[in-house]
Design an enzyme around this catalytic site. Sequence first.
Site, PDB file in Angstrom:
ATOM      1  N   TYR A  91       6.142   1.809  -3.135  1.00 16.26           N
ATOM      2  CA  TYR A  91       5.482   2.857  -2.834  1.00 16.26           C
ATOM      3  C   TYR A  91       4.175   2.579  -1.998  1.00 16.26           C
ATOM      4  O   TYR A  91       3.919   3.022  -1.067  1.00 16.26           O
ATOM      5  CB  TYR A  91       5.287   3.783  -3.927  1.00 16.26           C
ATOM      6  CG  TYR A  91       4.163   4.953  -3.539  1.00 16.26           C
ATOM      7  CD1 TYR A  91       4.431   5.689  -2.608  1.00 16.26           C
ATOM      8  CD2 TYR A  91       3.106   4.954  -4.622  1.00 16.26           C
ATOM      9  CE1 TYR A  91       3.155   6.804  -2.438  1.00 16.26           C
ATOM     10  CE2 TYR A  91       2.106   5.863  -4.122  1.00 16.26           C
ATOM     11  CZ  TYR A  91       2.318   6.716  -3.126  1.00 16.26           C
ATOM     12  OH  TYR A  91       1.302   7.819  -2.776  1.00 16.26           O
TER      13      TYR A  91
ATOM     14  N   LYS B 144       3.132   3.122   1.670  1.00 20.38           N
ATOM     15  CA  LYS B 144       1.886   3.869   2.253  1.00 20.38           C
ATOM     16  C   LYS B 144       0.683   3.062   3.214  1.00 20.38           C
ATOM     17  O   LYS B 144       0.151   3.605   4.087  1.00 20.38           O
ATOM     18  CB  LYS B 144       1.092   4.474   1.163  1.00 20.38           C
ATOM     19  CG  LYS B 144       1.992   5.710   0.347  1.00 20.38           C
ATOM     20  CD  LYS B 144       2.111   6.865   1.376  1.00 20.38           C
ATOM     21  CE  LYS B 144       0.657   7.524   1.450  1.00 20.38           C
ATOM     22  NZ  LYS B 144       0.974   8.617   2.598  1.00 20.38           N
TER      23      LYS B 144
ATOM     24  N   THR C 107      -3.520   7.227  -0.216  1.00 17.72           N
ATOM     25  CA  THR C 107      -3.638   7.025  -1.681  1.00 17.72           C
ATOM     26  C   THR C 107      -4.351   5.795  -2.190  1.00 17.72           C
ATOM     27  O   THR C 107      -4.659   4.607  -1.223  1.00 17.72           O
ATOM     28  CB  THR C 107      -2.174   6.672  -2.217  1.00 17.72           C
ATOM     29  OG1 THR C 107      -2.357   6.350  -3.861  1.00 17.72           O
ATOM     30  CG2 THR C 107      -1.420   5.557  -1.871  1.00 17.72           C
ATOM     31  N   ASP C 108      -5.092   5.627  -3.193  1.00 18.51           N
ATOM     32  CA  ASP C 108      -5.800   4.476  -3.641  1.00 18.51           C
ATOM     33  C   ASP C 108      -5.002   3.338  -4.021  1.00 18.51           C
ATOM     34  O   ASP C 108      -5.526   2.294  -3.874  1.00 18.51           O
ATOM     35  CB  ASP C 108      -6.648   5.037  -4.839  1.00 18.51           C
ATOM     36  CG  ASP C 108      -6.118   5.368  -6.041  1.00 18.51           C
ATOM     37  OD1 ASP C 108      -4.914   5.655  -6.025  1.00 18.51           O
ATOM     38  OD2 ASP C 108      -6.752   5.940  -7.101  1.00 18.51           O
ATOM     39  N   GLU C 109      -3.709   3.624  -4.150  1.00 18.83           N
ATOM     40  CA  GLU C 109      -2.954   2.498  -4.556  1.00 18.83           C
ATOM     41  C   GLU C 109      -2.508   1.255  -3.697  1.00 18.83           C
ATOM     42  O   GLU C 109      -2.286   0.232  -3.707  1.00 18.83           O
ATOM     43  CB  GLU C 109      -1.155   2.967  -4.928  1.00 18.83           C
ATOM     44  CG  GLU C 109      -1.472   3.935  -6.138  1.00 18.83           C
ATOM     45  CD  GLU C 109      -0.242   4.178  -6.851  1.00 18.83           C
ATOM     46  OE1 GLU C 109       0.501   3.419  -6.784  1.00 18.83           O
ATOM     47  OE2 GLU C 109      -0.180   5.408  -7.239  1.00 18.83           O
TER      48      GLU C 109
END
Length: 333
Positions: free
Chosen positions: A138, A142, A112-114
Amino acid sequence: DNIDEKLINIDCLTYAGNSDNLKNYESNKHYTFYNNRIGDEKNVSQIFLNEKPRAIINFAAESHVDRSILGPEEFFKTNVMETLSLLTVSKNYVSNLEADKKNKFKFIHISTDEVFGSLSAQEQPFNENNQYKPNSPYAASKAASDHLVRSYFKTYGFPCIISHCSNNYGPYQYPEKLIPLMIINAINSIKLPIYGKGDQIRDWLHVSDHCEAIKTILEKGQVFETYNIGGSNEIKNIDIVKTICDELDALLPHPEGRSYSDFISFVSDRPGHDKRYAIDSTKIQEKLNWRPKISFKKGITDTIKWYLENSEWLHKIKNKNYDGWVNKNYNNR
């Protein structure tokens, strides 16, 4: 839609899982479903021995930020420890392959970009070389799984690829995420809870474009590389919700003659809420010739129509703990 080679689906069907989503493929001889956790090394090893996959695409993850704030443990169990188990089983499987199959094998890890944290309005979009700065449990889970994947390449020469996508939307999305939550709440005349002022910016990617990107990476992606996948649609959350309301006003006029925007309600912002995400997809566009095809205008209209036309699917979802969790953690705030 057409499956022309064997596709093996391993899914433990958590609260967000729904076997009905793939009901159309149950009779397809090229499709097999296993109800299993990726952390179950014994069973996953046996599945690999039986099915002999040429590649593994790891979508498995707990992915909802709000849930990670309320209960981080499950996120680290699934996203880190069970990814470690899958990597271990996969490495052992690949080590026993014949040389030609070993050389063609790929393990694609969907991230994810997060993991890159938050951008200011002036900063350039995330590229593959951005430093990891996760701001939620979260995102941290990741990021940790990404580091595991990288370590398996560096230490064992395991053939991995990592992709980072922006916010996905489209049909079948579990209605705790922004777009389906707003659609479903609106058509039920329930308030539309917006964190803070709704000025958080996200880059929106239609799920079909994301799938095409992953297929492209499977066919053309290089080991070990990372690829950012974005939709080039930076939009504020409040503007997303207003767009949904405008579309619904046209597609399904409210029975009381109201605008659906009347149900917008601003609630306290969540802790550590990232201000802006944006993805630079230059690498995958130039190296692998992939580009998003679905405009946000078409994508959001089609998505709203899908939810309006699939009331039976929604009814089943609402019986799977959707109402209780959403009412507790959004609508009563």
